[in-house]
Design an enzyme around this catalytic site. Structure first.
Site, short mmCIF file in Angstrom:
data_model
loop_
_atom_site.label_atom_id
_atom_site.label_comp_id
_atom_site.label_asym_id
_atom_site.label_seq_id
_atom_site.Cartn_x
_atom_site.Cartn_y
_atom_site.Cartn_z
N THR A 121 98.59 38.56 87.72
CA THR A 121 99.37 37.45 87.56
C THR A 121 101.13 37.83 87.31
O THR A 121 101.29 39.03 87.21
CB THR A 121 99.22 36.85 86.17
OG1 THR A 121 99.92 36.08 85.59
CG2 THR A 121 99.06 38.09 84.85
N ASP A 122 101.62 37.00 87.62
CA ASP A 122 103.31 37.02 87.41
C ASP A 122 103.67 37.40 86.21
O ASP A 122 104.54 38.03 85.92
CB ASP A 122 103.92 35.97 88.11
CG ASP A 122 103.70 34.49 87.30
OD1 ASP A 122 102.93 34.60 86.24
OD2 ASP A 122 103.96 33.42 87.63
N GLU A 123 102.74 37.19 85.16
CA GLU A 123 103.19 37.41 83.85
C GLU A 123 103.42 38.82 83.52
O GLU A 123 104.07 39.48 82.45
CB GLU A 123 102.16 36.63 82.77
CG GLU A 123 102.06 35.34 82.92
CD GLU A 123 101.41 34.55 81.84
OE1 GLU A 123 101.16 35.05 80.67
OE2 GLU A 123 101.38 33.07 81.80
N TYR A 145 97.85 38.92 76.36
CA TYR A 145 97.06 38.61 77.47
C TYR A 145 97.95 39.51 78.59
O TYR A 145 97.20 40.31 79.41
CB TYR A 145 97.29 37.10 77.92
CG TYR A 145 97.05 36.60 79.59
CD1 TYR A 145 95.87 37.02 79.91
CD2 TYR A 145 97.97 35.95 80.01
CE1 TYR A 145 95.67 36.64 81.40
CE2 TYR A 145 97.97 35.94 81.50
CZ TYR A 145 96.70 36.18 82.08
OH TYR A 145 96.54 35.70 83.48
N LYS A 149 96.67 42.39 81.45
CA LYS A 149 96.55 42.26 82.70
C LYS A 149 97.32 43.65 83.40
O LYS A 149 96.87 43.94 84.23
CB LYS A 149 97.00 41.14 83.15
CG LYS A 149 96.18 39.82 82.91
CD LYS A 149 94.87 39.79 83.35
CE LYS A 149 94.90 39.52 85.10
NZ LYS A 149 93.47 39.39 85.53
P1 NAD Z 1 89.19 31.17 83.63
O1 NAD Z 1 89.64 31.45 82.18
O2 NAD Z 1 89.19 29.62 84.12
O3 NAD Z 1 87.94 32.11 84.14
C1 NAD Z 1 87.69 33.17 83.85
C2 NAD Z 1 86.34 33.67 84.30
O4 NAD Z 1 86.17 34.98 83.60
C3 NAD Z 1 85.19 32.44 83.36
O5 NAD Z 1 84.30 32.36 84.52
C4 NAD Z 1 84.65 33.57 82.38
O6 NAD Z 1 83.21 33.26 82.21
C5 NAD Z 1 84.75 35.07 83.12
N1 NAD Z 1 84.92 36.10 82.21
C6 NAD Z 1 85.58 36.29 80.98
N2 NAD Z 1 85.07 37.38 80.54
C7 NAD Z 1 84.17 37.88 81.33
C8 NAD Z 1 83.32 39.24 81.04
N3 NAD Z 1 83.78 40.17 80.14
N4 NAD Z 1 82.39 39.51 82.09
C9 NAD Z 1 82.20 38.35 83.10
N5 NAD Z 1 82.81 37.35 83.31
C10 NAD Z 1 83.84 37.17 82.28
O7 NAD Z 1 90.56 31.83 84.39
P2 NAD Z 1 91.40 31.41 85.75
O8 NAD Z 1 92.66 30.69 85.42
O9 NAD Z 1 90.40 31.00 86.87
O10 NAD Z 1 92.01 32.91 85.89
C11 NAD Z 1 91.08 33.88 87.09
C12 NAD Z 1 91.91 35.07 87.37
O11 NAD Z 1 93.31 34.98 87.76
C13 NAD Z 1 92.17 35.92 85.82
O12 NAD Z 1 92.11 37.26 86.17
C14 NAD Z 1 93.69 35.43 85.58
O13 NAD Z 1 94.47 36.65 84.99
C15 NAD Z 1 93.93 35.45 86.98
N6 NAD Z 1 95.47 34.39 87.28
C16 NAD Z 1 95.15 33.26 86.67
C17 NAD Z 1 96.33 32.33 86.83
C18 NAD Z 1 96.53 30.78 86.68
O14 NAD Z 1 97.43 30.26 86.60
N7 NAD Z 1 95.30 30.31 86.15
C19 NAD Z 1 97.47 32.68 87.61
C20 NAD Z 1 97.72 33.88 87.96
C21 NAD Z 1 96.48 35.01 87.83
O1 DAU Z 2 101.84 32.37 85.20
C1 DAU Z 2 100.25 32.83 85.49
C2 DAU Z 2 99.53 32.40 84.11
O2 DAU Z 2 99.85 31.27 84.10
C3 DAU Z 2 98.27 32.96 84.26
O3 DAU Z 2 98.21 34.37 84.36
C4 DAU Z 2 97.49 32.56 83.01
O4 DAU Z 2 96.40 32.90 82.85
C5 DAU Z 2 97.61 31.08 82.88
O5 DAU Z 2 97.12 30.68 81.64
C6 DAU Z 2 99.08 30.47 83.17
O6 DAU Z 2 99.88 31.05 81.69
P1 DAU Z 2 101.00 30.02 81.10
O7 DAU Z 2 101.12 30.27 79.72
O8 DAU Z 2 102.02 30.08 82.10
O9 DAU Z 2 100.09 28.58 80.97
P2 DAU Z 2 100.10 27.52 80.13
O10 DAU Z 2 99.22 26.32 80.91
O11 DAU Z 2 99.16 28.13 78.91
O12 DAU Z 2 101.19 26.98 79.71
C7 DAU Z 2 102.24 26.66 80.71
C8 DAU Z 2 103.57 26.33 79.97
O13 DAU Z 2 103.53 25.22 79.22
C9 DAU Z 2 104.02 27.33 79.08
O14 DAU Z 2 105.36 27.57 79.38
C10 DAU Z 2 103.60 26.81 77.83
C11 DAU Z 2 103.75 25.39 77.64
N1 DAU Z 2 102.60 24.57 76.91
C12 DAU Z 2 101.42 25.06 77.10
C13 DAU Z 2 100.55 24.32 76.48
C14 DAU Z 2 99.16 24.69 76.54
C15 DAU Z 2 103.13 23.57 76.18
O15 DAU Z 2 104.43 23.19 76.09
N2 DAU Z 2 102.19 23.00 75.60
C16 DAU Z 2 100.81 23.10 75.42
O16 DAU Z 2 100.03 22.76 74.69
#
Ligand code: NAD
Ligand code: DAU
Length: 345
Positions: A121-123, A145, A149
């Site tokens: 992730t960019d985070e 988190y 990562k």
């Molecule tokens: P998600 O929470 O929707 O899915 C996570 C999946 O991992 C689920 O299916 C869960 O059951 C599985 N999981 C969790 N713990 C586990 C374990 N111990 N063993 C096996 N499976 C397990 O997440 P997502 O948003 O699809 O993110 C997927 C990946 O991409 C993550 O690694 C996250 O850090 C990364 N990522 C997400 C975003 C985003 O915006 N959502 C952006 C950048 C990177």
């Molecule tokens: O940037 C990549 C990341 O994006 C991934 O690595 C993470 O897994 C994914 O959860 C996401 O993280 P963020 O914290 O950016 O996403 P989230 O949807 O939780 O929040 C997006 C923005 O919105 C953030 O600035 C927090 C704000 N927010 C979020 C929630 C849930 C609100 O203002 N209100 C809310 O209720």
């Protein structure tokens, strides 16, 4: 390549599995997933059983991982605890899965002699006021988190340097699209708006996120899996940056609601102000984003509107309790009449 996709029952993982099966009709996918609250069998519904097998297991389970890797030519690791707010209240699971689980997978892939692509992730770079992060920007994570990562990413580098493992990393900005668990900003606000519930905005709502259509990320992962160099990092930023409040205003327009639903709430602890990621290096592999936010957000709202069967059971279960803990107020609307014939929640 036959690919082991860990975390493939989640939001991005299941989109990647769909992409992979469509793009490579001669090959199969094995999903290994623990099915936590975020992992859902129905995310894999409709996929051909003979080419897509689900193994329910934990990535920290060494034996299960090694058995699942048999017959696979590569591993793509999505498995993680992913929600920043949950990491603030309970970091332990994040360290267990995102750091220790990554170690178990790296070791298994090294021993099997297959490529390990780590989805990150960019985070891990922290917050940036101006300009964009590149692959050489220092790691400076803010939340449990993102620190977990970053720990996983550092292990990938160590496995490359120490054991010459074929391991590499892809780091993405905020994904959005179908099947995202509604704890995250966009699906949370879409479902609350559809139901007429308040939309919680953290702090002043001016934090900026860099939005990436989930299917664009899926195609980027495939490009990196095929053409990426061992030990390298590839950033995948989306084409549009927006302050959260503008995202929320657009969701209100698309759902026919007005701004009276906006509710400013306490800010997230350690809240990163802005993310921005340069995708130039990944574009050098021949990939580019196809979907702009303007279109993607419409498609996302439409998907949630048309797929109540998917989200109604979620809004009625664990999520409801989580919501109350996180926001100090329950969802107002009644969500009890959930389901669709033939699909269990
Ligand atoms: P998600 O929470 O929707 O899915 C996570 C999946 O991992 C689920 O299916 C869960 O059951 C599985 N999981 C969790 N713990 C586990 C374990 N111990 N063993 C096996 N499976 C397990 O997440 P997502 O948003 O699809 O993110 C997927 C990946 O991409 C993550 O690694 C996250 O850090 C990364 N990522 C997400 C975003 C985003 O915006 N959502 C952006 C950048 C990177
Ligand atoms: O940037 C990549 C990341 O994006 C991934 O690595 C993470 O897994 C994914 O959860 C996401 O993280 P963020 O914290 O950016 O996403 P989230 O949807 O939780 O929040 C997006 C923005 O919105 C953030 O600035 C927090 C704000 N927010 C979020 C929630 C849930 C609100 O203002 N209100 C809310 O209720």
């Amino acid at each position: 390549m036959n690919v082991l996709v860990t975390g493939g029952a989640g939001f991005i993982g299941s989109s990647y599995v769909r992409h992979r099966l469509d793009a490579h009709p001669d090959f199969s996918v094995r999903v290994l997933d623990k099915l936590t609250y975020a992992g859902r069998r129905e995310n894999l519904e409709g996929l051909p059983a003979e080419r897509c097998e689900l193994v329910v297991a934990d990535v920290a389970d060494r034996d299960a991982v090694r058995a699942a890797l048999e017959g696979c030519d590569a591993l793509v690791n999505f498995a993680a605890e992913t929600h920043v707010d949950r990491s603030i209240t309970a970091p332990g699971e994040f360290i267990q899965t995102d750091v220790y689980g990554t170690y178990v997978l790296l070791e298994a892939a090294r021993d099997a002699g297959v490529r390990h692509l780590q989805v990150s992730t960019d985070e891990v770079y922290g917050s940036i006021d101006e300009g964009s992060f590149t692959e050489t920007s220092p790691l400076d994570p803010s939340s449990p988190y993102s620190a977990s990562k970053a720990g996983g990413d550092l292990l990938v580098g160590a496995f490359r340097s120490t054991y010459d493992a074929d391991a590499l990393i892809v780091r993405a900005s905020n994904n959005y699209g179908p099947r995202q668990y509604p704890e995250k900003l966009i699906p949370l606000c879409v479902l609350n708006a559809l139901a007429g519930d308040p939309l919680p905005v953290y702090g002043d709502g001016k934090q900026v996120r860099n939005w990436l259509w989930v299917e664009d990320f899926a195609s980027a992962i495939d490009a990196v899996l095929e053409f990426g160099e061992p030990g390298e990092v590839y950033n995948v930023g989306g084409p549009d940056e927006l302050p959260n409040i503008e995202v929320i205003q657009r969701i209100l327009e698309l759902t026919g609601r007005d701004e009276s639903l906006i509710s400013y709430v306490d800010d997230r602890l350690g809240h990163d102000r802005r993310y921005s990621l340069s995708a130039a290096k990944t574009e050098g592999l021949g990939w580019e984003a196809a979907v702009r936010f303007e279109d993607g957000i419409e498609r996302t709202v439409e998907w949630y509107r048309e797929n109540e069967w998917w989200w109604k059971p979620i809004r009625g279960g664990e999520y409801r309790e989580y919501y109350e803990r996180q926001y100090g107020a329950g969802l107002l609307s009644d969500t009890s009449s959930a389901s669709r014939p033939g699909v269990s929640g």
